[in-house]
Design an enzyme around this catalytic site. Structure first.
Site, mmCIF file in Angstrom:
data_model
loop_
_atom_site.group_PDB
_atom_site.id
_atom_site.type_symbol
_atom_site.label_atom_id
_atom_site.label_comp_id
_atom_site.label_asym_id
_atom_site.label_seq_id
_atom_site.Cartn_x
_atom_site.Cartn_y
_atom_site.Cartn_z
ATOM 1 N N HIS A 1 1.991 3.505 2.567
ATOM 2 C CA HIS A 1 0.749 2.759 2.742
ATOM 3 C C HIS A 1 -0.454 3.641 2.421
ATOM 4 O O HIS A 1 -0.433 4.846 2.673
ATOM 5 C CB HIS A 1 0.621 2.254 4.182
ATOM 6 C CG HIS A 1 1.772 1.430 4.637
ATOM 7 N ND1 HIS A 1 2.209 0.313 3.960
ATOM 8 C CD2 HIS A 1 2.594 1.551 5.710
ATOM 9 C CE1 HIS A 1 3.244 -0.224 4.599
ATOM 10 N NE2 HIS A 1 3.501 0.515 5.660
ATOM 11 N N GLU B 1 0.559 2.852 11.154
ATOM 12 C CA GLU B 1 1.378 2.011 12.026
ATOM 13 C C GLU B 1 2.277 2.862 12.911
ATOM 14 O O GLU B 1 2.399 4.077 12.724
ATOM 15 C CB GLU B 1 2.221 1.032 11.200
ATOM 16 C CG GLU B 1 3.224 1.696 10.281
ATOM 17 C CD GLU B 1 3.881 0.731 9.301
ATOM 18 O OE1 GLU B 1 3.236 -0.280 8.914
ATOM 19 O OE2 GLU B 1 5.031 0.980 8.901
ATOM 20 N N HIS C 1 8.499 5.826 3.945
ATOM 21 C CA HIS C 1 9.323 5.317 5.038
ATOM 22 C C HIS C 1 10.054 4.047 4.608
ATOM 23 O O HIS C 1 9.683 3.407 3.617
ATOM 24 C CB HIS C 1 8.463 5.018 6.272
ATOM 25 C CG HIS C 1 7.407 3.977 6.021
ATOM 26 N ND1 HIS C 1 6.197 4.281 5.420
ATOM 27 C CD2 HIS C 1 7.370 2.643 6.265
ATOM 28 C CE1 HIS C 1 5.470 3.190 5.316
ATOM 29 N NE2 HIS C 1 6.163 2.170 5.822
ATOM 30 N N ARG D 1 5.550 -0.391 -2.808
ATOM 31 C CA ARG D 1 6.998 -0.192 -2.904
ATOM 32 C C ARG D 1 7.323 0.856 -3.957
ATOM 33 O O ARG D 1 6.814 0.833 -5.073
ATOM 34 C CB ARG D 1 7.707 -1.495 -3.279
ATOM 35 C CG ARG D 1 7.651 -2.592 -2.246
ATOM 36 C CD ARG D 1 8.638 -3.713 -2.597
ATOM 37 N NE ARG D 1 8.311 -4.928 -1.901
ATOM 38 C CZ ARG D 1 7.656 -5.959 -2.420
ATOM 39 N NH1 ARG D 1 7.277 -5.907 -3.692
ATOM 40 N NH2 ARG D 1 7.400 -7.030 -1.712
#
Length: 350
Positions: A101, A119, A177, A197
């Protein structure tokens, strides 16, 4: 009129999902259910109030109507124009794509003003041997990574770790991740849907086409070259009474998350500074507030408006409490009062 707000889940049918939320009493729509967006102001999945006087009202409408009474004076003073958090439950019935991200500055420029995405994950359940991608192999350089993407050897540079119920992982922007199959988790994040991605196992979507990758943007934002791999978060625990505890899990400028393990009664106050979001991961209870009460159970989330005042949660339950903190006031000071040093606090939580 302020009271604990529940919302209709916003379900997502991504290809790696399943139907494991049914084990927790959820009544699901037909087909695959990958995510349940519990509290969301994001246009890709807007929460609608499911209880009380504001039933049927969207969260963005409610933020506009109630302002600081809902979000708190801390955010209002910063002129925050968007609700800052997004809370999800995720059912990984198959491996998710390997992804990364962006941070706020990159997302603002490249994703049309979107927030970045920091996150954290709390593992609710994990099948034996379940694992996920958590960082790159230490020392991986940008040139190593670019070459691996070109020649199809990316997996050689991914760091896998096994996970167990109760594990906590902090996923800052820039960290590679991927959630592995056989895992159900709670995710607390910035209010963003910006995901790049890197690898998707050559799968195809419902349209029969491979899902798009975002290699160039991903390589722009990955934090390369770290020598020490990122570790699971242990947190710092405070005993509340003989049968209950509170553990500070993650704290940063975007969100703080506490784990409550309660047998009996938990007292708190929404003092006007900030809202609270509770996600119940085990057990059940009752939230008692000035003008009434509501029941809560496993895999439910509740938003406590900032100016709701004092409340209690009675029962036997485990829950995550998320909020946007004043780090000194809400995290460091109470932990110092509990006997922890500032150095311990900073090293374990930040």
């Amino acid at each position: 009129m302020l009271y604990p707000l529940k919302f209709n889940p916003v379900y997502k049918d991504y290809i790696w999902g399943g139907r494991n939320f049914e084990k927790y009493g959820r009544i699901l729509p037909d087909g695959i259910v990958a995510e349940s967006w519990e509290v969301s102001c994001h246009p890709n999945g807007i929460s609608i109030v499911s209880n009380g006087a504001y039933k049927g009202v969207s969260l963005p409408e409610l933020v506009k109507k109630l302002g600081s009474m809902l979000i708190g004076r801390d955010l209002a003073e910063k002129n925050a124009d968007r609700f800052p958090l997004l809370v999800k439950f995720i059912d990984a019935n198959d491996d998710l794509s390997v992804q990364v991200h962006p941070d706020d500055s990159y997302a603002f420029v490249h994703e049309n003003g979107e927030y970045g995405k920091n996150e954290m994950w709390y593992i609710i359940s994990a099948e034996p041997g379940a694992r996920l991608v958590f960082d790159l192999v230490p020392g991986t350089s940008k040139s190593d990574f670019v070459e691996a993407v070109k020649n199809g050897t990316l997996e050689n540079y991914l760091r896998y770790v096994e996970v167990y119920p109760g594990d906590v992982l902090s996923i800052p922007a820039g960290l590679v991740h991927a959630i592995g199959k056989g895992i159900i988790l709670a995710e607390i994040q910035q209010n963003s849907d910006a995901t790049y991605r890197l690898y998707d196992f050559n799968r195809v979507g419902k349209d029969g086409k491979k899902r798009p990758l975002h290699i160039d943007k991903a390589i722009d934002v990955i934090n390369f070259g770290t020598e020490s791999p990122k570790e699971k978060t242990k947190g710092i625990m405070i005993k509340l009474d003989s049968g209950s505890s509170k553990t500070y899990l993650v704290a940063n400028k975007y969100f703080s998350v506490e784990h409550l393990d309660i047998s009996g009664k938990f007292h708190d106050v929404a003092d006007g500074s900030k809202f609270h979001i509770f996600s119940f991961i085990d057990g059940e209870g009752e939230i008692i507030y000035k003008k009434g009460s509501i029941d809560v159970k496993t895999l439910e989330s509740v938003l406590i408006p900032a100016e709701m005042g004092e409340y209690e949660i009675i029962g036997r339950f485990k829950a995550l409490k998320a909020y946007v903190p004043d780090l000194e006031r809400d995290v460091i000071t109470p932990l110092e009062k509990a006997g922890y040093t500032r150095q311990e606090i900073l090293s374990k939580l930040f």
